[in-house]
Design an enzyme around this catalytic site. Structure first.
Site: not given
Ligand code: PGA
Length: 219
Positions: A96, A144
């Site tokens: 992540h 992401e």
């Molecule tokens: P968010 O986070 O939905 O709060 O934007 C997503 C993530 O970091 O996996």
């Protein structure tokens, strides 16, 4: 119809009581779907409690952790190995951006993915764009973009679809690409209705049982 994966990343949130409160609310409103697999990734300490709740209530969700150690076990203070995690979970988020910001490298991600797979845990590898290295053993990638995480400003479905399709064409072994970053029940469908996005990784909006159930309903 494609099968979707909806993953909740609770991050550093919810103690035992809060996790159990979530589950009792969520189980009242959650309507399982044949075409949707739901995975909840809480902090380690509440994983056994949640696992017990899921089993005894026959809740149709899978569990995951948010990271695994790159080591198999031993003298590594503070680490939790994939071999230990597999007692309770089938999935692990790996790489992540919030972990990479703490110094996790592509090499670490590679070693963690290998360790997860060796122990029968399915890694969900997070990348911020289509150029990030995806380890060979990876079947699930979560795209992401950093500027979309926790900001309320999601990527456009068009751009996310373009990135998902590039990730798949660069990495033949990848079966599923998820989108993550400010996903809500209002925008989830705009992502899941595209050709190459196979689900979502949800942070903030997964902390509320009603909203998370809505995301599953609307996707
Ligand atoms: P968010 O986070 O939905 O709060 O934007 C997503 C993530 O970091 O996996």
């Amino acid at each position: 119809m494609k099968n979707l994966l909806i993953v909740a990343n609770w991050k550093e949130n919810k103690n035992q009581k809060e996790a159990l409160d979530f589950l009792s609310e969520f189980s009242k409103v959650f309507r399982p779907r044949q075409d949707v697999k739901v995975v909840i990734c809480p902090q380690y300490l509440v994983v056994p409690t949640i696992s017990e709740f899921v089993k005894s209530n026959n809740l149709q969700v899978e569990l995951g952790v948010q990271d695994v150690s790159k080591f198999s076990g031993g003298a590594h203070t503070g680490e939790i190995s994939a071999g230990e995690a597999r007692e309770f979970v089938k999935f692990s988020i790996i790489g992540h951006s919030e972990r990479r910001a703490q110094g996790e490298t592509d090499e670490d991600v590679q070693e963690k993915v290998e360790m997860a797979v060796k122990n029968g845990i399915e890694p969900i590898v997070c990348v911020v764009n289509e150029n990030i290295l995806v380890p060979q053993e990876t079947k699930i990638v979560a795209y992401e973009p950093v500027e979309a995480i926790g900001t309320g400003n999601p990527d456009t479905p068009e751009n996310a679809e373009r990135v998902a399709s590039e990730i798949k064409s660069k990495n033949n072994q990848v079966r599923n690409v998820l989108y993550g970053g400010s996903v809500t029940s209002q925008n989830v469908r705009s992502f899941t209705e595209t050709q190459n996005i196979d689900g979502v990784l949800v942070g903030g909006a997964s902390l509320d049982p009603l909203e998370f159930a809505q995301i599953i309903e609307q996707c």
